[in-house]
Write a protein that holds these residues in place. Structure first.
Motif, PDB file in Angstrom:
ATOM      1  N   LEU A   6      -5.031 -14.688  19.919  1.00 17.27           N
ATOM      2  CA  LEU A   6      -4.020 -14.661  18.866  1.00 17.27           C
ATOM      3  C   LEU A   6      -2.599 -14.663  19.418  1.00 17.27           C
ATOM      4  N   GLU A   7      -2.421 -14.052  20.587  1.00 15.78           N
ATOM      5  CA  GLU A   7      -1.071 -13.919  21.144  1.00 15.78           C
ATOM      6  C   GLU A   7      -1.151 -13.808  22.655  1.00 15.78           C
ATOM      7  N   ILE A   8      -0.213 -14.455  23.326  1.00 16.13           N
ATOM      8  CA  ILE A   8      -0.061 -14.324  24.777  1.00 16.13           C
ATOM      9  C   ILE A   8       1.386 -13.951  25.046  1.00 16.13           C
ATOM     10  N   THR A   9       1.581 -12.889  25.808  1.00 18.84           N
ATOM     11  CA  THR A   9       2.920 -12.470  26.208  1.00 18.84           C
ATOM     12  C   THR A   9       2.945 -12.437  27.728  1.00 18.84           C
ATOM     13  N   GLU A  10       3.937 -13.108  28.293  1.00 17.32           N
ATOM     14  CA  GLU A  10       4.045 -13.168  29.755  1.00 17.32           C
ATOM     15  C   GLU A  10       5.440 -12.726  30.165  1.00 17.32           C
ATOM     16  N   ALA A  11       5.503 -11.737  31.052  1.00 18.01           N
ATOM     17  CA  ALA A  11       6.790 -11.247  31.544  1.00 18.01           C
ATOM     18  C   ALA A  11       7.362 -12.232  32.555  1.00 18.01           C
ATOM     19  N   ARG A  12       8.675 -12.202  32.717  1.00 15.12           N
ATOM     20  CA  ARG A  12       9.309 -13.013  33.763  1.00 15.12           C
ATOM     21  C   ARG A  12       8.994 -12.377  35.111  1.00 15.12           C
ATOM     22  N   PRO A  13       8.768 -13.184  36.119  1.00 19.55           N
ATOM     23  CA  PRO A  13       8.547 -12.601  37.445  1.00 19.55           C
ATOM     24  C   PRO A  13       9.862 -12.097  38.032  1.00 19.55           C
ATOM     25  N   ASP A  14       9.764 -11.251  39.039  1.00 24.94           N
ATOM     26  CA  ASP A  14      10.971 -10.783  39.718  1.00 24.94           C
ATOM     27  C   ASP A  14      11.682 -11.938  40.410  1.00 24.94           C
ATOM     28  N   SER A  15      10.901 -12.915  40.878  1.00 25.56           N
ATOM     29  CA  SER A  15      11.488 -14.099  41.501  1.00 25.56           C
ATOM     30  C   SER A  15      10.501 -15.252  41.364  1.00 25.56           C
TER      31      SER A  15
END
Length: 165
Positions: A6-15
């Protein structure tokens, strides 16, 4: 049977990976096209239904599994597994990506994409050309930037890493 995502959330990487001539926003476009991640970050999937859940981003190590309790309306943590039981919602949290070297073919694809986009002044995506007595005009295909990953040739190189649809 697989549960429905239903949902995918992906954080930004540190680099992002470092490659000469490849800015961060090019890596963001590459990652939007691929399922593989080359630098670690957190991702979360909310799924519905029962069956075996397979993360859509790789490599992935599941770090937390929670089920939504209808009666209490809160997320309850449960033992880590990739199995979703017959509950309204299951939330999987994982660390995706690893600090492994980026394959040379992926770096080449990123460079192709960067070169293609930088070539906007030099007629990348040129569809037609006309000339007047003193003026030369170019008409750019309006899809040239939207399809840059394909038109640059990067998509062909990234085929083994393609995100499933």
């Amino acid at each position: 049977m697989e549960p429905e995502i239903l949902e995918i959330t992906e954080a930004r990487p540190d680099s992002y990976p470092v490659a000469e001539g490849v800015p961060e926003w090019i890596w963001q476009r590459i990652e939007a096209y691929c399922s593989q991640r080359w630098t670690p970050r957190t991702a979360m999937w909310v799924v519905c239904g029962d069956g075996c859940f397979r993360p859509t981003l790789t490599p992935a190590v599941i770090t937390k599994v929670e089920e939504y309790e209808r009666g209490t309306m809160v997320w309850q943590e449960r033992p880590i597994t990739n199995e979703a039981r017959d509950v309204p919602l299951t939330r999987f949290t994982a660390t995706v990506g690893a600090d492994n070297p980026v394959p040379a073919v992926v770096i080449e694809a990123a460079k192709l994409l960067a070169e293609y986009i930088a070539d906007t002044a030099n007629r990348a995506g040129l569809r037609s050309m006309g000339s007047g007595e003193l003026q030369l005009t170019y008409t750019r295909d309006r899809r040239a930037m939207a399809q840059a990953i394909q038109l640059s040739g990067a998509a062909d190189l990234l085929r083994p890493y393609r995100r499933p649809r």
